[in-house]
Design a protein around this motif. Structure first.
Motif, PDB file in Angstrom:
ATOM      1  N   LEU A  46       0.824  -1.210   0.000  1.00  0.00           N
ATOM      2  CA  LEU A  46       0.000   0.000   0.000  1.00  0.00           C
ATOM      3  C   LEU A  46       0.860   1.263   0.000  1.00  0.00           C
ATOM      4  N   THR A  47       1.970   1.221   0.741  1.00  0.00           N
ATOM      5  CA  THR A  47       2.868   2.378   0.762  1.00  0.00           C
ATOM      6  C   THR A  47       3.489   2.620  -0.604  1.00  0.00           C
ATOM      7  N   GLU A  48       3.880   1.534  -1.296  1.00  0.00           N
ATOM      8  CA  GLU A  48       4.492   1.690  -2.617  1.00  0.00           C
ATOM      9  C   GLU A  48       3.468   2.204  -3.637  1.00  0.00           C
ATOM     10  N   ILE A  49       2.253   1.702  -3.587  1.00  0.00           N
ATOM     11  CA  ILE A  49       1.222   2.189  -4.518  1.00  0.00           C
ATOM     12  C   ILE A  49       0.920   3.661  -4.254  1.00  0.00           C
ATOM     13  N   HIS A  50       0.868   4.033  -2.982  1.00  0.00           N
ATOM     14  CA  HIS A  50       0.645   5.442  -2.649  1.00  0.00           C
ATOM     15  C   HIS A  50       1.800   6.311  -3.131  1.00  0.00           C
ATOM     16  N   HIS A  51       3.030   5.785  -3.078  1.00  0.00           N
ATOM     17  CA  HIS A  51       4.187   6.538  -3.571  1.00  0.00           C
ATOM     18  C   HIS A  51       4.138   6.693  -5.091  1.00  0.00           C
ATOM     19  N   LEU A  52       3.722   5.638  -5.798  1.00  0.00           N
ATOM     20  CA  LEU A  52       3.635   5.723  -7.262  1.00  0.00           C
ATOM     21  C   LEU A  52       2.532   6.679  -7.713  1.00  0.00           C
ATOM     22  N   LYS A  53       1.478   6.810  -6.914  1.00  0.00           N
ATOM     23  CA  LYS A  53       0.350   7.677  -7.258  1.00  0.00           C
ATOM     24  C   LYS A  53       0.189   8.797  -6.217  1.00  0.00           C
ATOM     25  N   LYS A  54       1.293   9.352  -5.789  1.00  0.00           N
ATOM     26  CA  LYS A  54       1.258  10.308  -4.693  1.00  0.00           C
ATOM     27  C   LYS A  54       0.502  11.583  -5.065  1.00  0.00           C
ATOM     28  N   ASP A  55       0.521  11.952  -6.336  1.00  0.00           N
ATOM     29  CA  ASP A  55      -0.129  13.197  -6.742  1.00  0.00           C
ATOM     30  C   ASP A  55      -1.644  13.070  -6.838  1.00  0.00           C
ATOM     31  N   VAL A  91      -8.051   0.730  -3.503  1.00  0.00           N
ATOM     32  CA  VAL A  91      -7.197  -0.432  -3.236  1.00  0.00           C
ATOM     33  C   VAL A  91      -7.410  -0.789  -1.771  1.00  0.00           C
ATOM     34  N   PHE A  92      -7.875  -2.014  -1.526  1.00  0.00           N
ATOM     35  CA  PHE A  92      -8.225  -2.459  -0.171  1.00  0.00           C
ATOM     36  C   PHE A  92      -7.396  -3.693   0.162  1.00  0.00           C
ATOM     37  N   ALA A  93      -6.711  -3.652   1.313  1.00  0.00           N
ATOM     38  CA  ALA A  93      -5.821  -4.747   1.738  1.00  0.00           C
ATOM     39  C   ALA A  93      -6.379  -5.426   2.969  1.00  0.00           C
ATOM     40  N   SER A  94      -6.319  -6.763   2.989  1.00  0.00           N
ATOM     41  CA  SER A  94      -6.755  -7.553   4.142  1.00  0.00           C
ATOM     42  C   SER A  94      -5.929  -8.834   4.191  1.00  0.00           C
ATOM     43  N   HIS A  95      -5.810  -9.396   5.405  1.00  0.00           N
ATOM     44  CA  HIS A  95      -4.995 -10.598   5.605  1.00  0.00           C
ATOM     45  C   HIS A  95      -5.746 -11.558   6.529  1.00  0.00           C
ATOM     46  N   THR A  96      -6.098 -12.724   5.999  1.00  0.00           N
ATOM     47  CA  THR A  96      -6.770 -13.767   6.775  1.00  0.00           C
ATOM     48  C   THR A  96      -6.083 -15.098   6.515  1.00  0.00           C
ATOM     49  N   LYS A  97      -6.485 -16.082   7.288  1.00  0.00           N
ATOM     50  CA  LYS A  97      -5.906 -17.410   7.104  1.00  0.00           C
ATOM     51  C   LYS A  97      -6.366 -18.035   5.783  1.00  0.00           C
ATOM     52  N   LYS A  98      -7.603 -17.756   5.396  1.00  0.00           N
ATOM     53  CA  LYS A  98      -8.135 -18.308   4.149  1.00  0.00           C
ATOM     54  C   LYS A  98      -7.544 -17.597   2.932  1.00  0.00           C
ATOM     55  N   VAL A 127      10.908  -0.932  -3.218  1.00  0.00           N
ATOM     56  CA  VAL A 127      11.854  -0.066  -3.934  1.00  0.00           C
ATOM     57  C   VAL A 127      13.211  -0.073  -3.259  1.00  0.00           C
ATOM     58  N   GLY A 128      13.224  -0.186  -1.923  1.00  0.00           N
ATOM     59  CA  GLY A 128      14.495  -0.158  -1.202  1.00  0.00           C
ATOM     60  C   GLY A 128      15.394  -1.345  -1.469  1.00  0.00           C
ATOM     61  N   VAL A 221      13.561  -0.534 -10.988  1.00  0.00           N
ATOM     62  CA  VAL A 221      13.594   0.320  -9.801  1.00  0.00           C
ATOM     63  C   VAL A 221      12.586  -0.117  -8.746  1.00  0.00           C
ATOM     64  N   GLY A 222      11.711  -1.079  -9.076  1.00  0.00           N
ATOM     65  CA  GLY A 222      10.748  -1.571  -8.097  1.00  0.00           C
ATOM     66  C   GLY A 222       9.545  -0.665  -7.972  1.00  0.00           C
ATOM     67  N   PRO A 223       8.500  -1.172  -7.361  1.00  0.00           N
ATOM     68  CA  PRO A 223       8.379  -2.500  -6.736  1.00  0.00           C
ATOM     69  C   PRO A 223       8.092  -3.593  -7.762  1.00  0.00           C
ATOM     70  N   SER A 224       8.226  -4.845  -7.329  1.00  0.00           N
ATOM     71  CA  SER A 224       7.886  -5.997  -8.160  1.00  0.00           C
ATOM     72  C   SER A 224       7.183  -7.024  -7.277  1.00  0.00           C
ATOM     73  N   MET A 225       6.251  -7.769  -7.880  1.00  0.00           N
ATOM     74  CA  MET A 225       5.459  -8.738  -7.111  1.00  0.00           C
ATOM     75  C   MET A 225       4.767  -9.695  -8.060  1.00  0.00           C
ATOM     76  N   ASP A 226       4.346 -10.822  -7.518  1.00  0.00           N
ATOM     77  CA  ASP A 226       3.489 -11.766  -8.232  1.00  0.00           C
ATOM     78  C   ASP A 226       2.050 -11.550  -7.786  1.00  0.00           C
ATOM     79  N   MET A 227       1.151 -11.411  -8.742  1.00  0.00           N
ATOM     80  CA  MET A 227      -0.272 -11.249  -8.465  1.00  0.00           C
ATOM     81  C   MET A 227      -1.002 -12.512  -8.883  1.00  0.00           C
ATOM     82  N   VAL A 228      -1.624 -13.181  -7.918  1.00  0.00           N
ATOM     83  CA  VAL A 228      -2.393 -14.392  -8.184  1.00  0.00           C
ATOM     84  C   VAL A 228      -3.873 -14.022  -8.134  1.00  0.00           C
ATOM     85  N   VAL A 229      -4.566 -14.126  -9.270  1.00  0.00           N
ATOM     86  CA  VAL A 229      -5.974 -13.736  -9.346  1.00  0.00           C
ATOM     87  C   VAL A 229      -6.828 -14.754  -8.601  1.00  0.00           C
TER      88      VAL A 229
END
Length: 317
Positions: A46-55, A91-98, A127-128, A221-229
């Motif tokens: 979320l921090t990286e997405i906010h940095h990419l779209k800071k404006d 963009v909504f983030a959540s973390h559960t066991k499922k 990015v770091g 320059v990052g970020p990079s990630m795998d997105m599993v639909v």
């Protein structure tokens, strides 16, 4: 009958005019939210997405317990935040066991949920974790390139939907003209499988190539990630048709007898009416015709003998 409230101050009136529908829409703002529980990976995403779209993004740090985008009634808080902040994306983030490291990307239409895409984040690098020359860092608000690699983006419905949402999320403001000197970033999405996409961000360097087209070099320059639909929700046909409707003033009128060619440019056909040359009287003012008239008049004068007496009219008895 519902009572219609009119704004009483100029500031409120100006704010309502800014939020009103426009023929040429401004850039879309993104709302970034946390769920009941999030992991450190999601916080970094979320921090990286906010940095990419800071404006053009708004990030809330408070936890939201009542948001369930895919459940009936769970979208009420999202729609309230959309109306409050005038955001078209979220963009909504959540973390559960499922569903660990779960990220939901969605769009609004008229401050109601339009569509949703749910992805799981894996192999995230911030990015770091990348080392590069800081002079190559993309500028804030610059226009990006997009590269979607893989046939799955055209054949698989989930990836086609994800492609639309990612384009809408990172493309920024829609423009008609573009300067190559302002292009300094590229988003690359590679389809690894029918439900997995590798997302990466590169800085773009333009170098001389001896021709008009510059040579391009990419530096990650990052970020990079795998997105599993995981899940996705598309709008109804009636809602999609209403959202895609264009205002009458923004549509161009069809130009008759005009053809556009890639090489010759704009070509037109001119239709000339038939000219009736036989029936049109011509002006007889040429010098040659005048000379012939003078010569004919002189010849006629010489033919008449001036010494010949004219016949006198006899008186009748």
């Amino acid at each position: 009958m519902l009572k219609i409230k009119t704004p009483k101050s100029g500031r409120i009136k100006r704010d309502l005019e800014k939020r009103a529908p426009k023929l040429v829409e401004t850039r879309k703002k993104t709302l970034i939210l946390h769920g009941t529980k999030t992991s450190s990976v999601l916080n970094s995403v979320l921090t990286e997405i906010h940095h990419l779209k800071k404006d053009n993004s708004i990030k809330y740090s408070r936890r939201n317990d009542k948001i369930r985008p895919f459940e009936s009634g769970g979208e009420t808080s999202l729609e309230f935040f959309s109306l409050k902040t005038d955001c078209s994306l979220f963009v909504f983030a959540s973390h559960t066991k499922k569903r660990p490291n779960n990220l939901v990307i969605g769009r609004f239409y008229d401050h109601h949920i339009y569509d949703l895409v749910e992805v799981g984040i894996e192999n995230f690098r911030s990015v770091g974790s990348f080392s590069y020359d800081m002079k190559l860092a993309p500028q804030l608000g610059s226009k990006p390139f997009f590269a979607f690699i893989g046939e799955a983006f055209e054949s698989v419905d989930e990836l086609k939907h994800l492609k639309e949402v990612l384009l809408d999320l990172f493309r920024g403001e829609v423009i008609t003209n573009l300067n190559l000197a302002g292009l300094d970033r590229v988003y690359v999405c590679t389809a690894l499988s029918p439900n997995r996409v590798f997302f990466s961000h590169f800085a773009l360097r333009l170098k001389k190539s001896g021709t008009k087209v510059p040579r391009m070099e990419l530096v990650e320059v990052g970020p990079s990630m795998d997105m599993v639909v995981r899940r996705h929700h598309q709008p109804d046909d009636s809602l999609r048709k209403e959202a895609m409707k264009m205002a009458p003033d923004s549509t161009k009128k069809k130009e008759k007898n005009v053809v556009k060619d890639d090489i010759l440019g704009k070509l037109g056909k001119i239709y000339i009416p038939d000219q009736k040359v036989g029936s049109v009287p011509l002006a007889n003012k040429s010098k040659g015709v005048k000379r012939e008239r003078r010569e004919a008049k002189a010849a006629k004068g010489e033919g008449d003998n001036p010494t010949t007496p004219k016949k006198q009219k006899q008186d009748s008895e």
